[in-house]
Design an enzyme around this catalytic site. Structure first.
Site, PDB file in Angstrom:
ATOM      1  N   CYS A 381     -25.984  -3.211 -41.530  1.00 15.93           N
ATOM      2  CA  CYS A 381     -26.324  -3.219 -40.136  1.00 15.93           C
ATOM      3  C   CYS A 381     -27.914  -3.014 -39.835  1.00 15.93           C
ATOM      4  O   CYS A 381     -28.629  -3.771 -40.066  1.00 15.93           O
ATOM      5  CB  CYS A 381     -25.224  -1.917 -39.019  1.00 15.93           C
ATOM      6  SG  CYS A 381     -25.292  -2.312 -37.413  1.00 15.93           S
ATOM      7  N   GLU A 405     -36.024  -2.946 -30.935  1.00 12.45           N
ATOM      8  CA  GLU A 405     -35.395  -1.486 -30.749  1.00 12.45           C
ATOM      9  C   GLU A 405     -36.616  -0.557 -31.047  1.00 12.45           C
ATOM     10  O   GLU A 405     -36.719   0.466 -30.148  1.00 12.45           O
ATOM     11  CB  GLU A 405     -34.428  -1.084 -31.677  1.00 12.45           C
ATOM     12  CG  GLU A 405     -33.760   0.101 -31.508  1.00 12.45           C
ATOM     13  CD  GLU A 405     -32.823   0.328 -32.700  1.00 12.45           C
ATOM     14  OE1 GLU A 405     -32.087  -0.674 -33.124  1.00 12.45           O
ATOM     15  OE2 GLU A 405     -32.267   1.448 -32.531  1.00 12.45           O
ATOM     16  N   HIS A 506     -20.073  -3.150 -40.609  1.00 13.21           N
ATOM     17  CA  HIS A 506     -19.937  -1.973 -41.627  1.00 13.21           C
ATOM     18  C   HIS A 506     -18.870  -2.135 -42.363  1.00 13.21           C
ATOM     19  O   HIS A 506     -17.642  -1.677 -42.094  1.00 13.21           O
ATOM     20  CB  HIS A 506     -19.793  -0.700 -40.281  1.00 13.21           C
ATOM     21  CG  HIS A 506     -20.974  -0.412 -39.515  1.00 13.21           C
ATOM     22  ND1 HIS A 506     -21.958   0.572 -39.876  1.00 13.21           N
ATOM     23  CD2 HIS A 506     -21.524  -0.684 -38.539  1.00 13.21           C
ATOM     24  CE1 HIS A 506     -22.766   0.571 -39.198  1.00 13.21           C
ATOM     25  NE2 HIS A 506     -22.565  -0.456 -38.238  1.00 13.21           N
ATOM     26  N   GLU A 508     -18.228  -0.422 -44.861  1.00 12.72           N
ATOM     27  CA  GLU A 508     -17.690   1.036 -45.309  1.00 12.72           C
ATOM     28  C   GLU A 508     -16.384   1.462 -44.482  1.00 12.72           C
ATOM     29  O   GLU A 508     -15.542   2.191 -44.923  1.00 12.72           O
ATOM     30  CB  GLU A 508     -18.899   1.824 -45.159  1.00 12.72           C
ATOM     31  CG  GLU A 508     -19.350   2.404 -43.881  1.00 12.72           C
ATOM     32  CD  GLU A 508     -20.115   1.474 -43.145  1.00 12.72           C
ATOM     33  OE1 GLU A 508     -20.422   0.497 -43.583  1.00 12.72           O
ATOM     34  OE2 GLU A 508     -20.877   1.931 -42.123  1.00 12.72           O
TER      35      GLU A 508
HETATM   36  N1  GLN Z   1     -29.907   0.136 -34.102  1.00  8.37           N
HETATM   37  C1  GLN Z   1     -29.398  -1.149 -34.564  1.00  8.37           C
HETATM   38  C2  GLN Z   1     -28.443  -1.828 -33.309  1.00  8.37           C
HETATM   39  O1  GLN Z   1     -28.220  -1.347 -32.510  1.00  8.37           O
HETATM   40  C3  GLN Z   1     -28.344  -0.843 -35.790  1.00  8.37           C
HETATM   41  C4  GLN Z   1     -27.117  -0.259 -35.467  1.00  8.37           C
HETATM   42  C5  GLN Z   1     -26.271   0.095 -36.609  1.00  8.37           C
HETATM   43  O2  GLN Z   1     -26.893   0.370 -37.641  1.00  8.37           O
HETATM   44  N2  GLN Z   1     -25.314   0.768 -36.517  1.00  8.37           N
HETATM   45  O3  GLN Z   1     -28.276  -2.861 -33.419  1.00  8.37           O
END
Ligand code: GLN
Length: 544
Positions: A381, A405, A506, A508
């Site tokens: 991510c 971001e 994710h 995990e």
């Molecule tokens: N901050 C990033 C986003 O919102 C990654 C989010 C995350 O790692 N869960 O896309």
């Protein structure tokens, strides 16, 4: 409908979630269909808006609900996926009571905690029990008995036990038995007090699970039994374990399966743990070890990355090689060159997900080291997005490349806001969440690892790889090898590297002791190859 309630006394953080998960596993091993509900007495509607420092990692379910990390433990111990209704919060309950009041459902009545809030709690539990098809529902009550916040839930559960009648409900109380003084005496007084607290609410525990550093002696068990009015076989000791997956067997050895089966009139069958025991036997072998550097920003609280830690435990239980995690605070990296030098000596690097500016530059530096020194790397991510930023800066020479971001006006926004997020002002439950289909490129490394080209993985993000940069990435060795159905970039990989992979999702959250996630297994295998250690275990059959 049979219900087992697990409450906690004395202090929080006793491993109530593991106890509950293990009790579930115990019944499942007897062929009884089970499910688990977590009650979180806080006012947040879900865990999604909470800082990981407060409650640890935010876990995401297939249906996209952001839930307490204990649901991750339930899924891992039961080997089954859950849905959002399995995490009950005060916020959810109150929201639905207030919505009903506004609709006029209670017209004419004064709406009160008892019976309306408690009624809503019971209704939800019954509904989840029914829709899950489980024979036994375990309900873990978060917090500690005596907290004001958990009172309505405990009252509702007391009422439920009355309504269901004898032989349908069991109460398990988890407490701390501290060991104090120069001779290491086990103290039962805190347990006695917290049981008294529970009885004042009208709940009499059937089983007391005592947590502590070492096993309880028979005389301490007898003391708890007498003072707390629980039969001696109902006093269970769970000393600290080297790995949480041992706990079902610790309970089993003390006859908990038989005890609960009799209490709830369940069929008494011998348990079958299947591959669970094999997993533990392999886990304990761990003759050789590899070291994985985890570069994140919540490293002081390990629970913030719980599912990653567990995913590596799952690899250890399949490969028989100890996976040592070294935690690095990404913020330290730009400050001290020795940190980067240590990461360089690791056998693999993992950069997990995250939000915000803190630690970002350190993550980019760690990724650069992994890429240029050929260290196996997995970016998850935010870690995947930062791999794109690193490539843009150091390979494409776009020095200002960043995610919007952090820098909304960057000249090279290689990571930018998802179209659907534009104009979004509410932060709760509004990310791109949950299971989404990902199409993998035939013949790519990632497709080889999964052994297929279509996968479903869980997501939680607002930003994405900017498609405007994809051609330049591809032309310079960073290939897009996985895309969502709408074309958005999901996987990036580098071919001329022993193992360099980033994923928008994710993985995990889907790793389980009996089915480790293929990406983690592949990363650990790459680390083993780098360190030239072999697995003592025959390779597992190819994934279906
Ligand atoms: N901050 C990033 C986003 O919102 C990654 C989010 C995350 O790692 N869960 O896309």
């Amino acid at each position: 409908m049979k219900v087992i309630v697990v409450s906690g006394g004395v202090i929080s953080g006793l491993g109530k979630g593991i106890t509950t998960s293990s009790l579930g596993r115990l019944l499942k091993a007897r062929g009884i269909p089970v499910t688990i509900i977590k009650i979180d007495p806080y006012l947040n509607v879900d865990a999604g808006t909470m800082n990981p420092y407060q409650h640890g990692e935010v876990f995401v379910l297939d249906d996209g609900t952001e839930v307490d990390l204990d649901l991750g433990n339930y899924e891992r111990f039961l080997g089954q996926s859950l849905v959002g209704t399995h995490n009950l919060t005060t916020g959810k309950i109150y929201r639905s009571v207030i919505e009903k009041e506004r609709r006029g459902d209670y017209l004419g009545n004064t709406v009160q905690i008892i019976p309306h809030v408690t009624g809503e709690i019971k209704r939800t539990i019954r509904e989840v029990a029914q829709s899950s098809g489980a024979e036994v529902v375990l309900v873990e009550v978060g917090g500690t008995v005596g907290d004001i916040e958990s009172m309505p839930f405990l009252e509702a559960l007391r009422e439920l036990s009355y309504e269901l009648g004898e032989g349908h409900m069991a109460f398990v109380h988890t407490t701390l038995v501290p060991v104090v003084g120069p001779v290491g005496e086990s103290k039962t007084k805190p347990t006695q007090h917290s049981v008294r607290e529970l009885r004042a609410i009208g709940i009499r525990p059937n089983l007391i699970v005592a947590r502590g550093p070492s096993p309880l002696s028979p005389d301490i068990k007898a003391k708890i039994s007498l003072f707390c009015d629980v039969p001696p076989e109902g006093v269970i000791s769970i000393p600290d374990q080297p790995v949480i997956y041992e706990v079902p067997l610790v309970l089993e050895a003390q006859g908990v399966g038989t005890f609960l089966s009799r209490l709830l009139n369940l069929p008494e069958r011998p348990p079958d743990y299947g591959s669970w025991k094999e997993f533990l036997a392999t886990y304990r072998r761990g003759d050789n070890s590899i070291e994985v550097a985890v570069v994140g920003k919540y490293t002081e609280l390990r629970d913030a990355y719980l599912s990653h830690t567990e995913a590596f435990h799952h690899c250890q239980g399949h490969l028989g090689v100890e996976v040592r995690l070294q935690w690095y605070d990404a913020e330290d990296i730009p400050k001290s060159p020795s940190v980067l030098a240590r990461i360089e000596r690791s056998d693999a690097v993992l950069v997990p997900g995250g939000f915000g500016a803190r630690g970002v530059e350190g993550k980019v530096r760690a990724i650069e080291v992994a890429r240029t020194r050929g260290i196996p790397f997995l970016g998850v991510c935010y870690g995947f997005q930062m791999a794109a930023v690193e490539h843009a800066r150091n390979v494409l020479g776009l020095a200002a490349a960043h995610t919007t971001e952090i820098e909304a006006d960057t000249k090279d926004p290689v990571v930018c806001l998802l179209e659907a997020q534009k104009g979004q002002t509410d932060l709760g439950g509004t990310m791109r969440l949950g299971a989404q289909r990902v199409q993998l490129v035939e013949g790519s490394r990632v497709a080889q690892i999964y052994g297929k080209t279509e996968i479903w993985e869980r997501h939680r993000h607002r930003f994405e790889i900017n498609p405007a940069y994809v051609d330049r990435f591809e032309a310079t060795g960073l290939r897009v090898t996985g895309r969502a159905v709408d074309g958005r970039v999901e996987v990036l990989e580098t071919a001329d590297h022993p193992f360099f992979l980033g994923v928008q999702y994710h993985p995990e959250f889907l790793s389980r002791p009996e089915a480790p996630h293929p990406l983690y297994l592949a990363l650990v295998r790459a680390a083993m190859a780098r360190k030239e250690v072999a697995s003592p275990v025959a390779p597992a059959p190819a994934l279906a």
